[in-house]
Design a protein around this motif. Sequence first.
Motif, PDB file in Angstrom:
ATOM      1  N   VAL A 113       2.823   5.608   9.460  1.00 45.88           N
ATOM      2  CA  VAL A 113       2.817   5.408   8.012  1.00 45.88           C
ATOM      3  C   VAL A 113       3.122   6.749   7.355  1.00 45.88           C
ATOM      4  CG1 VAL A 113       1.493   4.671   6.004  1.00 45.88           C
ATOM      5  CG2 VAL A 113       1.080   3.597   8.239  1.00 45.88           C
ATOM      6  N   SER A 124       3.149   8.559   3.914  1.00 54.22           N
ATOM      7  CA  SER A 124       2.638   8.403   2.561  1.00 54.22           C
ATOM      8  C   SER A 124       2.946   9.643   1.733  1.00 54.22           C
ATOM      9  CB  SER A 124       1.118   8.169   2.588  1.00 54.22           C
ATOM     10  OG  SER A 124       0.574   8.216   1.282  1.00 54.22           O
ATOM     11  N   GLY A 179      -0.334   1.991   1.768  1.00 52.17           N
ATOM     12  CA  GLY A 179       0.072   2.224   3.145  1.00 52.17           C
ATOM     13  C   GLY A 179      -0.964   1.732   4.142  1.00 52.17           C
ATOM     14  N   ASP A 180      -2.249   1.973   3.829  1.00 52.31           N
ATOM     15  CA  ASP A 180      -3.324   1.521   4.717  1.00 52.31           C
ATOM     16  C   ASP A 180      -3.379  -0.004   4.774  1.00 52.31           C
ATOM     17  OD1 ASP A 180      -4.015   4.123   5.274  1.00 52.31           O
ATOM     18  OD2 ASP A 180      -5.712   4.190   3.888  1.00 52.31           O
ATOM     19  N   ALA A 200      -0.510  -1.225   6.903  1.00 52.53           N
ATOM     20  CA  ALA A 200      -0.763  -0.973   8.329  1.00 52.53           C
ATOM     21  C   ALA A 200      -1.773  -1.960   8.892  1.00 52.53           C
ATOM     22  CB  ALA A 200      -1.256   0.464   8.516  1.00 52.53           C
ATOM     23  N   VAL A 212      -0.942   8.170  10.504  1.00 61.30           N
ATOM     24  CA  VAL A 212      -0.581   8.380   9.097  1.00 61.30           C
ATOM     25  C   VAL A 212      -0.090   9.810   8.911  1.00 61.30           C
ATOM     26  CG1 VAL A 212      -1.380   8.358   6.711  1.00 61.30           C
ATOM     27  CG2 VAL A 212      -2.260   6.664   8.332  1.00 61.30           C
ATOM     28  N   ILE A 244       6.226   2.539   8.253  1.00 63.51           N
ATOM     29  CA  ILE A 244       5.901   2.106   6.900  1.00 63.51           C
ATOM     30  C   ILE A 244       6.042   3.337   6.020  1.00 63.51           C
ATOM     31  CG2 ILE A 244       4.102   1.254   5.349  1.00 63.51           C
ATOM     32  CD1 ILE A 244       2.895  -0.225   7.761  1.00 63.51           C
TER      33      ILE A 244
END
Length: 218
Positions: free
Chosen positions: A5, A7, A20-21, A24, A47, A84
């Motif tokens: 991810v 961010s 993002g969390d 995921a 992340v 992501i």
Amino acid sequence: MKLVVVSAGLSVPSSTRLLGDRLAAAVVGRASAAAPAGAGSGVQVQVVELRDLAVEIAHNLTTGFPGPALGAALSAVAEADGLIVVTPVFSASYSGLFKSFFDVLDRDALAGKPVLVAATGGSARHSLVLEHAMRPLFAYLRAVVVPTGVYAASEDWGAEGLAERIGRAAGELVALVGVGGPPAPAPAPSAVGRAGGDQVGEFEVVPFAERLAAVRVP
């Protein structure tokens, strides 16, 4: 499956990181559902917070060499099975920090890699940032962008619709990565001789010389 991810949120706490969390978590859930019974999701989530890499990104842009933390982040992205990527909207586009990170990434690192794009903003009027800015960027980098992008405006949190978009995008990413095993190969077309030709699927292939001989005048 290694999921990374990226961010680009700047504040703490960050709605960008929160989105993002949630994405995921949805990917992990969809992967668990797609995996064989008892196998678990098999998803490792990492992340990358660009806020913590801002200085090293700036140095990389001017020197051409990444620092240790940035180098580790670039390697994680290059080695990921799926990404992501989430950015806040600045001036109707992705943030400069977000773009700068992908500017220092190796040009071939994302070729063929499944990517889920997402963004956060204060107004729903900026939702087209997914289509006019983010999707073209990752198409240029030769990534495979999932059909559903996820945009979350301030009023979307807790409202209907966001969870459904997150779930749909997560399912598309899992399908592209191929969690749960590759699809069964299609059976080879049968080739059965018939009247000098071949049977390919439902179609008969007759050599041109035979067709020409059939229409010749005696």
